[in-house]
Design a protein around this motif. Structure first.
Motif, PDB file in Angstrom:
ATOM      1  N   ILE A 305       0.824  -1.074   0.011  1.00 47.78           N
ATOM      2  CA  ILE A 305       0.124   0.001   0.022  1.00 47.78           C
ATOM      3  C   ILE A 305       0.763   1.310  -0.037  1.00 47.78           C
ATOM      4  O   ILE A 305       0.582   2.275  -0.685  1.00 47.78           O
ATOM      5  CB  ILE A 305      -0.867   0.136   1.287  1.00 47.78           C
ATOM      6  N   PHE A 306       2.085   1.230   0.776  1.00 42.74           N
ATOM      7  CA  PHE A 306       2.712   2.307   0.946  1.00 42.74           C
ATOM      8  C   PHE A 306       3.522   2.546  -0.546  1.00 42.74           C
ATOM      9  O   PHE A 306       3.723   3.793  -0.801  1.00 42.74           O
ATOM     10  CB  PHE A 306       3.924   2.067   2.107  1.00 42.74           C
ATOM     11  N   ARG A 307       3.776   1.389  -0.938  1.00 41.30           N
ATOM     12  CA  ARG A 307       4.679   1.904  -2.368  1.00 41.30           C
ATOM     13  C   ARG A 307       3.607   2.240  -3.583  1.00 41.30           C
ATOM     14  O   ARG A 307       3.949   3.107  -4.520  1.00 41.30           O
ATOM     15  CB  ARG A 307       5.376   0.698  -2.928  1.00 41.30           C
ATOM     16  N   SER A 308       2.351   1.965  -3.418  1.00 38.67           N
ATOM     17  CA  SER A 308       1.367   2.370  -4.146  1.00 38.67           C
ATOM     18  C   SER A 308       0.665   3.858  -4.020  1.00 38.67           C
ATOM     19  O   SER A 308      -0.326   4.039  -4.692  1.00 38.67           O
ATOM     20  CB  SER A 308       0.334   1.200  -4.610  1.00 38.67           C
ATOM     21  N   LEU A 309       0.983   4.390  -3.195  1.00 39.89           N
ATOM     22  CA  LEU A 309       0.305   5.689  -2.894  1.00 39.89           C
ATOM     23  C   LEU A 309       0.736   6.634  -4.091  1.00 39.89           C
ATOM     24  O   LEU A 309       1.643   6.456  -4.554  1.00 39.89           O
ATOM     25  CB  LEU A 309       0.791   5.984  -1.329  1.00 39.89           C
ATOM     26  N   PRO A 310      -0.179   7.643  -4.228  1.00 35.38           N
ATOM     27  CA  PRO A 310       0.068   8.451  -5.344  1.00 35.38           C
ATOM     28  C   PRO A 310       1.223   9.371  -5.339  1.00 35.38           C
ATOM     29  O   PRO A 310       1.779   9.686  -3.898  1.00 35.38           O
ATOM     30  CB  PRO A 310      -1.207   9.602  -4.998  1.00 35.38           C
ATOM     31  N   SER A 316       4.786   9.258   5.912  1.00 36.30           N
ATOM     32  CA  SER A 316       5.800   8.146   5.929  1.00 36.30           C
ATOM     33  C   SER A 316       5.243   6.970   6.498  1.00 36.30           C
ATOM     34  O   SER A 316       3.782   6.798   6.500  1.00 36.30           O
ATOM     35  CB  SER A 316       6.471   8.708   7.365  1.00 36.30           C
ATOM     36  N   LYS A 317       5.783   5.830   6.286  1.00 35.12           N
ATOM     37  CA  LYS A 317       5.447   4.314   6.546  1.00 35.12           C
ATOM     38  C   LYS A 317       4.726   4.504   7.929  1.00 35.12           C
ATOM     39  O   LYS A 317       3.546   3.731   8.098  1.00 35.12           O
ATOM     40  CB  LYS A 317       6.445   3.647   6.402  1.00 35.12           C
ATOM     41  N   GLN A 318       5.239   4.949   8.898  1.00 32.46           N
ATOM     42  CA  GLN A 318       4.778   4.693  10.204  1.00 32.46           C
ATOM     43  C   GLN A 318       3.541   5.508  10.411  1.00 32.46           C
ATOM     44  O   GLN A 318       2.439   5.033  10.862  1.00 32.46           O
ATOM     45  CB  GLN A 318       5.868   5.578  10.989  1.00 32.46           C
ATOM     46  N   VAL A 319       3.071   6.727   9.607  1.00 36.25           N
ATOM     47  CA  VAL A 319       1.801   7.408   9.599  1.00 36.25           C
ATOM     48  C   VAL A 319       0.998   6.602   8.962  1.00 36.25           C
ATOM     49  O   VAL A 319      -0.151   6.626   9.352  1.00 36.25           O
ATOM     50  CB  VAL A 319       2.071   8.752   9.119  1.00 36.25           C
ATOM     51  N   TYR A 323      -2.843   4.977  10.395  1.00 38.10           N
ATOM     52  CA  TYR A 323      -4.140   5.318   9.557  1.00 38.10           C
ATOM     53  C   TYR A 323      -4.553   4.034   9.292  1.00 38.10           C
ATOM     54  O   TYR A 323      -5.849   3.741   9.794  1.00 38.10           O
ATOM     55  CB  TYR A 323      -3.770   6.066   8.497  1.00 38.10           C
ATOM     56  N   LEU A 324      -3.748   3.065   8.856  1.00 43.67           N
ATOM     57  CA  LEU A 324      -4.587   1.609   8.796  1.00 43.67           C
ATOM     58  C   LEU A 324      -5.263   1.047   9.919  1.00 43.67           C
ATOM     59  O   LEU A 324      -6.240   0.306  10.141  1.00 43.67           O
ATOM     60  CB  LEU A 324      -3.279   0.733   8.042  1.00 43.67           C
ATOM     61  N   THR A 325      -4.336   1.185  11.086  1.00 45.12           N
ATOM     62  CA  THR A 325      -4.754   0.802  12.364  1.00 45.12           C
ATOM     63  C   THR A 325      -6.118   1.399  12.859  1.00 45.12           C
ATOM     64  O   THR A 325      -7.234   0.750  13.406  1.00 45.12           O
ATOM     65  CB  THR A 325      -3.825   1.098  13.422  1.00 45.12           C
ATOM     66  N   LEU A 326      -6.009   2.876  12.429  1.00 46.34           N
ATOM     67  CA  LEU A 326      -7.511   3.446  12.937  1.00 46.34           C
ATOM     68  C   LEU A 326      -8.756   2.968  12.033  1.00 46.34           C
ATOM     69  O   LEU A 326      -9.855   2.950  12.531  1.00 46.34           O
ATOM     70  CB  LEU A 326      -7.044   5.100  12.799  1.00 46.34           C
ATOM     71  N   LEU A 327      -8.093   2.688  10.727  1.00 43.91           N
ATOM     72  CA  LEU A 327      -9.472   2.442   9.965  1.00 43.91           C
ATOM     73  C   LEU A 327      -9.917   0.940  10.296  1.00 43.91           C
ATOM     74  O   LEU A 327     -11.103   0.859  10.133  1.00 43.91           O
ATOM     75  CB  LEU A 327      -8.753   2.319   8.278  1.00 43.91           C
ATOM     76  N   GLY A 339      -3.943 -10.252   8.722  1.00 45.93           N
ATOM     77  CA  GLY A 339      -2.869 -10.917   9.055  1.00 45.93           C
ATOM     78  C   GLY A 339      -1.880  -9.784   9.469  1.00 45.93           C
ATOM     79  O   GLY A 339      -1.896  -8.725   9.396  1.00 45.93           O
ATOM     80  N   ASP A 340      -0.546 -10.429   9.800  1.00 49.78           N
ATOM     81  CA  ASP A 340       0.607  -9.688  10.354  1.00 49.78           C
ATOM     82  C   ASP A 340       1.764  -9.650   9.384  1.00 49.78           C
ATOM     83  O   ASP A 340       2.710  -8.801   9.471  1.00 49.78           O
ATOM     84  CB  ASP A 340       1.117  -9.943  11.804  1.00 49.78           C
ATOM     85  N   SER A 341       2.040 -10.456   8.269  1.00 51.11           N
ATOM     86  CA  SER A 341       2.933 -10.364   7.326  1.00 51.11           C
ATOM     87  C   SER A 341       3.116  -9.334   6.683  1.00 51.11           C
ATOM     88  O   SER A 341       2.154  -8.411   6.271  1.00 51.11           O
ATOM     89  CB  SER A 341       2.712 -11.734   6.403  1.00 51.11           C
ATOM     90  N   GLY A 342       4.087  -8.828   6.069  1.00 51.66           N
ATOM     91  CA  GLY A 342       4.429  -7.690   5.265  1.00 51.66           C
ATOM     92  C   GLY A 342       3.868  -6.303   5.849  1.00 51.66           C
ATOM     93  O   GLY A 342       3.646  -5.488   5.188  1.00 51.66           O
ATOM     94  N   GLY A 343       4.132  -6.198   7.310  1.00 51.63           N
ATOM     95  CA  GLY A 343       3.766  -5.170   7.860  1.00 51.63           C
ATOM     96  C   GLY A 343       2.437  -5.091   8.302  1.00 51.63           C
ATOM     97  O   GLY A 343       1.925  -3.929   8.643  1.00 51.63           O
ATOM     98  N   GLY A 344       1.535  -6.257   8.107  1.00 55.76           N
ATOM     99  CA  GLY A 344       0.181  -6.115   8.425  1.00 55.76           C
ATOM    100  C   GLY A 344      -0.558  -6.191   6.879  1.00 55.76           C
ATOM    101  O   GLY A 344      -0.433  -5.672   6.001  1.00 55.76           O
ATOM    102  N   MET A 345      -1.464  -7.184   7.198  1.00 59.83           N
ATOM    103  CA  MET A 345      -2.424  -7.641   5.912  1.00 59.83           C
ATOM    104  C   MET A 345      -3.829  -6.843   5.995  1.00 59.83           C
ATOM    105  O   MET A 345      -4.368  -7.317   7.184  1.00 59.83           O
ATOM    106  CB  MET A 345      -2.548  -8.956   5.425  1.00 59.83           C
TER     107      MET A 345
END
Length: 530
Positions: A305-310, A316-319, A323-327, A339-345
């Motif tokens: 997802i991070f690599r595909s952002l416009p 940042s990746k941390q931000v 956001y993904l956790t909040l969503l 899942g948790d692989s790849g930084g979270g699925m």
């Protein structure tokens, strides 16, 4: 099939295809499947006219045919597909938003013609774009593959490929090769099939050329004077490179896009723009890997997802992870964690079409179904209040809350006199398809406005055609001004008023259809939960 639906189908068929096609289509909607000769007999229409009408309806996927067990071919109308014609402007506008003017015209041509080969639609759109730009020197012309006046076939072809790659257009089923090679007698009607792997496969074409501009009487199709035309070209007919490979608009894919956009808008309203952009990115990544009927998108890792952002979206990746956790923690759970692989699925929860797909997302089903229900209820309450007033809306809310009420209970709970409550219940009962009825009324009003101003509209079209022809031949401004003055100031004002009224009616049609789409989505979700 309700009378409101039949009336709306009748109006749509007549507006798009004329009286004979409308007559045959509505007859099939009312009676169900029938063979050719029965249709001709029951409608009092000649066999030849019935055949032509059925060809039009089949071409546009509005009628299907099947072979009866006795070998008789029967034809059956697809009412739901007829009603989709109401949504054509929305499909076309979506294509314009995603793929600019070229995408808009490609989808428009496919909708207007039902089915077309890629080469035919590309050439037609290139011609239309060339005609639009004729006499105009736009500053952005070069960047769009235009050499001043002519649109390149390759540019249009590239846009068509993008539409196919994102599944907004798809191949039509064809007669299998084995059926053609069968030495026995041909079947009463062909069986059309297509494999899923071929549905979006674009044929390798080498379309070389440019859109053709309008030409004067002494020029040929190449734009050159007839005297200079090479003699050998008159008999040189090239075979159609993709003959037999037809394409159509994929309406389910457009509906998927509408639902996806509704999710993006809901996230933006509930949280913020950054959250909605993250969801939009996830939906874009999944648009062709997930079918339009799937309840969840394919799992995506936080890293993907991070690599595909416009480009230029500086977070940042941390931000992003925050956001993904909040969503994922939001009560409506538009985004779920799988899942948790790849930084979270993570997945996008589209709708409630399956009770179990990922076990840890089960709580979401109730939430989104309730959200769809709340949106649908609000839309219905708004319609009832607008149509019947606040007291009827109060009764409507009561019936929704209590599910089942006797008339006496309605009177007591709503605190409305018996006679008045009875009248209001009857009104709402007799008009239970108010949305469809509203659309029919809007179409009839638009047709009335157009008919009343038919003479003036025809005059305006003639003047516009003369001006376009004169511009193509390099007429001076004074000559053009003289032609424009053929329409008087009062007539021009009348045209402006008509245009304003028709635009308002068109906008109302689209708005009502959006409500219908929302309610249909809720009904579909409810049925698939049962």
């Amino acid at each position: 099939m309700t009378q409101a639906e039949i009336k709306l189908c009748s109006l749509l068929l007549q507006e798009h295809f004329g009286e004979i096609v409308e007559k045959i289509g509505v007859h099939l909607i009312r009676t169900g499947s029938q063979p050719l000769r029965v249709i001709a007999h029951d409608t009092g229409t000649s066999l030849d006219q019935v055949k032509k009408a059925l060809c039009v309806l089949i071409q546009h996927n509005l009628v299907i045919h099947r072979v009866h067990k006795r070998g008789v071919v029967e034809y059956e109308a697809q009412c739901s597909r007829v009603l989709r014609m109401l949504r054509y402007p929305r499909y076309i506008y979506t294509a314009k938003t995603l793929y600019s003017d070229t995408g808009e015209l490609l989808v428009e041509e496919l909708l207007l013609n039902g089915k077309m080969t890629m080469s035919a639609v590309v050439k037609k759109v290139a011609d239309r774009l060339t005609e639009t730009m004729e006499g105009q020197y736009c500053s952005h012309a070069v960047s769009r593959g235009v050499d001043g006046k002519n649109m390149d076939y390759a540019e249009v072809s590239n846009t068509f490929v993008r539409l196919a790659d994102t599944h907004f257009v798809q191949r039509c089923p064809v007669v299998p090769a084995t059926e053609n090679s069968d030495p026995g007698p041909p079947p009463p009607a062909p069986t059309l099939v297509i494999s899923e792997k071929d549905m979006y496969l674009v044929p390798k074409l080498s379309l070389i050329g440019k859109g053709k501009r309008r030409r004067s009487s002494d020029e040929d199709a190449t734009g050159e004077p007839k005297a200079k035309r090479p003699k050998h070209t008159s008999d040189n007919k090239e075979p159609i490179p993709d003959d037999g490979i037809y394409w159509q608009a994929n309406l389910d894919r457009f509906h998927q896009h509408f639902r996806d956009q509704a999710i993006v808008s809901a996230v933006a309203n509930r949280m913020d723009q950054t959250s909605s952009e993250i969801v939009r990115t996830m939906l874009r990544m999944s648009e062709i890997t997930t079918s339009s009927s799937a309840p969840f998108t394919q799992p995506l890792s936080s890293n993907e997802i991070f690599r595909s952002l416009p480009v230029g979206y500086n977070i940042s990746k941390q931000v992003l992870d925050q956001y993904l956790t909040l969503l994922a923690d939001d009560p409506l759970e538009f985004v779920g964690k799988s899942g948790d692989s790849g930084g979270g699925m993570y997945v996008i929860n589209r709708n409630d079409q399956a009770k179990t797909l990922l076990s840890d997302l089960d709580p979401w089903h109730e939430d989104l179904h309730k959200a769809l229900g709340c949106l649908s209820t609000a839309s219905l309450e708004s319609v009832v209040q607008e149509r019947f007033g606040s007291r009827c809306a109060r009764i409507f809310r009561l019936v929704l809350q209590k599910k089942h009420l006797e008339q006496k209970q309605v009177e007591d709970f709503a605190m409305i006199p018996a006679k008045e409550a009875k009248d209001m219940l009857y009104k709402m009962l007799s008009e239970n398809f108010i949305s469809l009825q509203s659309v029919a009324n809007l179409i009839e009003r638009r047709q009335f406005e157009t008919k009343e101003n038919k003479r003036l509209l025809e005059k305006s079209q003639r003047v516009e055609a003369i001006i376009a022809s004169m511009q193509a031949t390099g007429a001076e401004e004074a000559q053009l001004q003289e032609i424009e003055e053929m329409i008087t100031a009062p007539e021009r004002q009348q045209l402006e008023t008509l245009k304003r009224n028709v635009n308002k009616l068109d906008a109302c049609e689209i708005q009502v259809d959006e409500t219908i789409f929302l309610l249909e989505s809720y009904i579909e979700s409810t049925l698939k939960r049962q």
